[in-house]
Design an enzyme around this catalytic site. Structure first.
Site, PDB file in Angstrom:
ATOM      1  N   THR A 125      -3.023   2.614  10.263  1.00  0.00           N
ATOM      2  CA  THR A 125      -2.049   2.457  11.341  1.00  0.00           C
ATOM      3  C   THR A 125      -2.226   3.516  12.416  1.00  0.00           C
ATOM      4  OG1 THR A 125      -0.497   1.399   9.849  1.00  0.00           O
ATOM      5  CG2 THR A 125       0.457   2.426  11.794  1.00  0.00           C
TER       6      THR A 125
ATOM      7  N   SER B 207      -6.114   0.619   4.950  1.00  0.00           N
ATOM      8  CA  SER B 207      -6.532   1.390   3.774  1.00  0.00           C
ATOM      9  C   SER B 207      -6.587   0.567   2.494  1.00  0.00           C
ATOM     10  CB  SER B 207      -5.656   2.629   3.600  1.00  0.00           C
ATOM     11  OG  SER B 207      -4.347   2.268   3.242  1.00  0.00           O
TER      12      SER B 207
ATOM     13  N   THR C  38      -1.988   4.709   5.443  1.00  0.00           N
ATOM     14  CA  THR C  38      -1.116   5.384   4.474  1.00  0.00           C
ATOM     15  C   THR C  38      -1.016   4.650   3.135  1.00  0.00           C
ATOM     16  OG1 THR C  38       0.796   4.223   5.380  1.00  0.00           O
ATOM     17  CG2 THR C  38       0.327   6.420   6.258  1.00  0.00           C
ATOM     18  N   ASP C  39      -1.325   3.335   3.134  1.00  0.00           N
ATOM     19  CA  ASP C  39      -1.077   2.555   1.910  1.00  0.00           C
ATOM     20  C   ASP C  39      -1.831   3.100   0.692  1.00  0.00           C
ATOM     21  OD1 ASP C  39       0.558   0.955   3.412  1.00  0.00           O
ATOM     22  OD2 ASP C  39      -0.885  -0.673   3.639  1.00  0.00           O
TER      23      ASP C  39
END
Ligand SMILES: NC(=O)C[C@H](N)C(=O)O
Length: 352
Positions: free
Chosen positions: A38, A84, A117-118
């Site tokens: 993101t 990710s 971030t995932d």
């Protein structure tokens, strides 16, 4: 190939990194490895915060924060540009190898990895387990795309670069910077699918915070107890390890299915402190007795630890399933047998 992001980079002048001379010799040299996420995404309007797409390159990330060049001389590498969820072992291994090489250079103070971030915690923990350096390795991402009102990426990146260039960031392993906080890659987990304050460290707490962009650590430098560092210099593939999720009425056949599809180890995200149904437990035990495949008991709760392995399982201690998977992958890839794998897990938590 490396992209030079010195002040000249702001004017789109690219120079090979190996002929780079520091623009300001009094500033630290920080290298950014960009992977997507993101933080590198754009929406079609400044109010769009879902359904955006990845696409900004490392040059654009740095161009968006010219203040970075007041605090560091920056070089950048584009490693991938994906969400990710699509980061894989090829990318993780490439990152580990390149970061080890980069940090071995006397001129480099630290590195930053920009990441979705995932699965950021997985890459962070992988680097925690494969980078052998006292210099800071900082993972950073964003929860809002670069085009959003109040995008969080630019300040997160500024803080990450600050920490990577700071002597205060040394001897602390790999760290995660988001939302003004500094967390240890060993313990930090994404806790909320959507909000800015999603990252926090579990029982261990935060390492520090940024105050007016200055990193402040609550404690003197230390490494997580039980950290194991593997040498992946010559590794090209990792052993397959699958995660099986435990729940009411879980299908006991999942253990065999995982083994049949090539898993060399299995982690299960247990109910409570590593539990599963009697039927599933029987299936796991039968598989273990027939094949000797290591089976690690972790927990599906965000927080907590698994203190006891049963007769045929290895307790994960504080490692959550996705981190236990990485320990098991690296141990199996290094050719470790069950005893050594058990020992590695046992190092991370006290005996009850
Ligand atoms: N906030 C984010 O970065 C989420 C994004 N889907 C990713 O992990 O790539």
């Amino acid at each position: 190939s490396p992209v030079n992001l010195t002040r000249a980079g702001l004017h789109k002048l690219f120079v090979r990194q190996d002929v780079q001379t520091a623009i300001n010799a009094s500033l630290p040299n920080v290298t950014i490895f960009a992977t997507g996420g993101t933080i590198a995404s754009q929406g079609t309007s400044n109010t769009q915060t879902t359904g955006y797409s990845v696409g900004l390159g490392v040059q654009q990330l740095v161009d968006a924060v010219p203040e970075l060049l007041n605090i560091s001389n920056i070089a950048g590498y584009q490693i991938s540009n994906v969400g990710s969820g699509s980061i894989n072992e090829t990318i993780s291994l490439k990152l580990a190898k390149m970061i080890n090489e980069e940090l071995a250079k006397d001129t480099v103070s630290g590195v930053v990895v920009t990441h979705g971030t995932d699965t950021l915690e997985e890459t962070a923990f992988f680097l925690e387990s494969t980078v052998n350096s006292t210099k800071p390795v900082i993972l950073v991402g964003a929860m809002r795309p670069a085009t959003a009102l109040s995008a969080d990426g630019p300040l997160n990146l500024y803080q990450a670069v600050t920490l990577a260039g700071s002597p205060a960031g040394r001897d602390r392993g790999t760290m995660i910077v988001l939302n003004d906080r500094i967390g240890s890659a060993f313990y930090t987990t994404k806790n909320n699918a959507n909000t800015l304050d999603t990252f926090f460290s579990t029982e261990a707490g935060q390492l520090g915070v940024f105050i007016n962009q200055v990193p402040f650590f609550f404690f003197a430098p230390s490494e997580p107890v039980g950290r194991v560092v593997f040498d992946v210099t010559n590794v090209t593939d990792l052993a397959q390890v699958d995660i099986v999720y435990s729940h009411q009425d879980m299908d006991p056949a999942l253990f065999n299915a995982s083994y049949s599809s090539g898993a060399k180890g299995i982690v299960f995200a247990g109910v409570g402190a590593g539990g599963m149904s009697d039927k599933a437990s029987l299936a796991a035990e039968e598989l273990y007795n027939a094949t000797g495949i290591p089976i690690v008991a972790s927990h599906r709760s965000t927080d907590g630890f698994v203190p006891d392995g049963g007769d045929f399982t290895i307790a994960s201690g504080f490692y959550n399933p996705q981190k236990a998977r990485i320990v098991l992958q690296l141990g199996l890839t290094a050719g470790w047998g069950e005893d050594k794998i058990k020992e590695a897990f046992a190092k991370s938590y006290p005996k009850p």
